[in-house]
Design a protein around this motif. Sequence first.
Motif, PDB file in Angstrom:
ATOM      1  N   PRO A  56       0.704  -1.042  -0.142  1.00 11.81           N
ATOM      2  CA  PRO A  56      -0.142  -0.107   0.028  1.00 11.81           C
ATOM      3  C   PRO A  56       0.892   1.257  -0.095  1.00 11.81           C
ATOM      4  CG  PRO A  56       0.003  -0.969   2.215  1.00 11.81           C
ATOM      5  CD  PRO A  56       0.659  -1.862   1.360  1.00 11.81           C
ATOM      6  N   PRO A  57       0.192   2.436  -0.575  1.00 12.40           N
ATOM      7  CA  PRO A  57       0.966   3.663  -0.663  1.00 12.40           C
ATOM      8  C   PRO A  57       1.140   4.276   0.843  1.00 12.40           C
ATOM      9  CG  PRO A  57      -1.640   3.906  -1.233  1.00 12.40           C
ATOM     10  CD  PRO A  57      -0.888   2.547  -1.020  1.00 12.40           C
ATOM     11  N   GLY A  58       1.675   5.213   0.977  1.00 12.02           N
ATOM     12  CA  GLY A  58       2.044   5.846   2.317  1.00 12.02           C
ATOM     13  C   GLY A  58       1.645   7.532   2.902  1.00 12.02           C
ATOM     14  N   HIS A  59       1.393   8.283   1.693  1.00 11.78           N
ATOM     15  CA  HIS A  59       1.594   9.644   2.148  1.00 11.78           C
ATOM     16  C   HIS A  59       0.219  10.164   2.852  1.00 11.78           C
ATOM     17  CE1 HIS A  59      -0.512  11.736  -1.540  1.00 11.78           C
ATOM     18  NE2 HIS A  59      -1.233  10.756  -1.252  1.00 11.78           N
ATOM     19  N   HIS A  60      -0.889   9.377   3.053  1.00 11.68           N
ATOM     20  CA  HIS A  60      -1.665   9.988   3.859  1.00 11.68           C
ATOM     21  C   HIS A  60      -1.589   9.058   5.405  1.00 11.68           C
ATOM     22  CE1 HIS A  60      -4.076  11.511   0.764  1.00 11.68           C
ATOM     23  NE2 HIS A  60      -4.242  10.523   0.065  1.00 11.68           N
ATOM     24  N   ALA A  61      -0.707   8.580   5.458  1.00 11.84           N
ATOM     25  CA  ALA A  61      -0.159   8.037   7.076  1.00 11.84           C
ATOM     26  C   ALA A  61       0.181   8.707   7.902  1.00 11.84           C
ATOM     27  CB  ALA A  61       0.292   6.501   7.026  1.00 11.84           C
TER      28      ALA A  61
END
Length: 371
Positions: A178-183
Motif C-alpha cells: 500500500p501507498p503511504g503519504h496519507h498515513a
Amino acid sequence: KVFTSTLCTTLHTPQYEFLSGAQTHYYESPERLEAILQYLTSNPDSFEIMEHVEDFGYEPIKRVHKQDFLEYLKTAYEEWIKEGGHPNGVLPATIPHFKLARLGKLRPSNILAKSGEFCFDLSAVITKDTFKAAWNAAQVTLTATKDLVRISDEFEKSVAAGTVSRENPPGLYALVRPPGHHAQSDVCGGYCFMNNVAIATQWLIDQPDLKGKDGGPKKIAILDIDFHHGNGTQEIFYTVSNPLYTSLHSNEDYPYFSGSDLEKGEGEGLGFNINIPLPHTTTDDDYVETLEKLIKDHVIPYQADYIIVSLGVDTFKDDPIAGFLVTSEGYPRIGNAIRKIGLPTLFVQEGGYCIEKLGINVGGILKGYLG
Ligand code: SP5
Ligand code: ZN
C-alpha cells in the motif's frame, strides 16, 4: 532501477471500501502494481527490475510511527474478528470528535473504539495481512533508499572526475503498495498505513555516517505530486526544517482538511512546508508550469542532497476517483522538470487508479526523468 517485491501484489486485498457512502470495489488493488510492472518489464532498455528486499527491521518504522499505532495495525484484524467484525477487515466504528477523547482522557482498549482512534476514513481497510504488506512496502522503499546513497556517491565521484554531467542525475523507483503519504504518525487513512516516504526520509537523516554539505545530516526535499495532499508526510515533518515538504494537489478534494497554502510548518519547521493547491481544471501546461515554479522558488534554494518524490498519477484526466486534466503526454514533461533539479532522486509509488493507463503514465514520468 526499480525496486519491488512479489508481496506487493499478493498481500492486502480488501474486497471493498466506501466512497461517498456507497460500497465499491477496493480501488487500491494489486492490479495497479501488476499494470505498472508489466509496462516497465516490456521496456527493458529503460528499466531494470530488482526483487531483492533487505530487512531493516522495526527501528526505521518506529522513528516515524507511534508504538501504540503500530501495535494496533499488527493486532487489529484478529481482535476485530473476535469481536464479530466483518471479515473484509477493520473500518472505523466511531471516529472520535469528543472533547475528552481529544484530551486523551478516554482511550478505550476495545477494538471498535481503536478502529476510529487510529483511522480517519473508510478507505484504509485492515485485513489479516495488512501489517505485513505495509511493513514490506516500507522495507522495499528502504532498500531502494540505501541504493540511493550508493548511486549518489558514485554520481558525485563521476561528476568530480568529469565523466558524468550534473545534468544527468541518477534515479531509482520503489514500486510499492500500500501507498503511504496519507498515513500520519498514529493514524491510517486514504489507503495508507505506514508512510513509506517519511520512513525513507527519516532513515537518511538518521544515518550517522552520511554527512551533508554543511557537515550535518543530508538534506532531503520531498516533492509530492499525487493528486491528493500528503497530510501524513506533512504532519510527520511539520515542526522540522529537514526535510522540506512540497506538494501540488487538488484544492477541492480529499482529504479536505489539510493542504491549504496557509499550512507553512511550525517552530523550526516554519517555511519548510509548501502546499500548492490547484483547481480541477489544471492542464499539462498549468501543471508543468506550476511545478517548475515550485522547483525554482523552493526546491533549488533549499539545497537538498536528495529528492524523494511521492509519485501519484491520480492527476490523470481519466482517473476514476480523482484527476486534473493531465494527459499521458504530460507525464514525461513532469519527469523532465524533476530531472532538471539535478539531484539523485528516489520515486516512491503513491496513488493512481486508472489501471489501463497506469503503466504508460508512471513510465512516462520515469522516462522523462531519465531524459
Ligand atoms: C494514496 C491515495 O491516492 N489515496 C487516495 C484516497 C482517496 N480516497 C477517497 C476518495 C474520495 C473520492 N471522491 C470522489 C469525488 C468524485 N468527484
Ligand atoms: Zn492520491
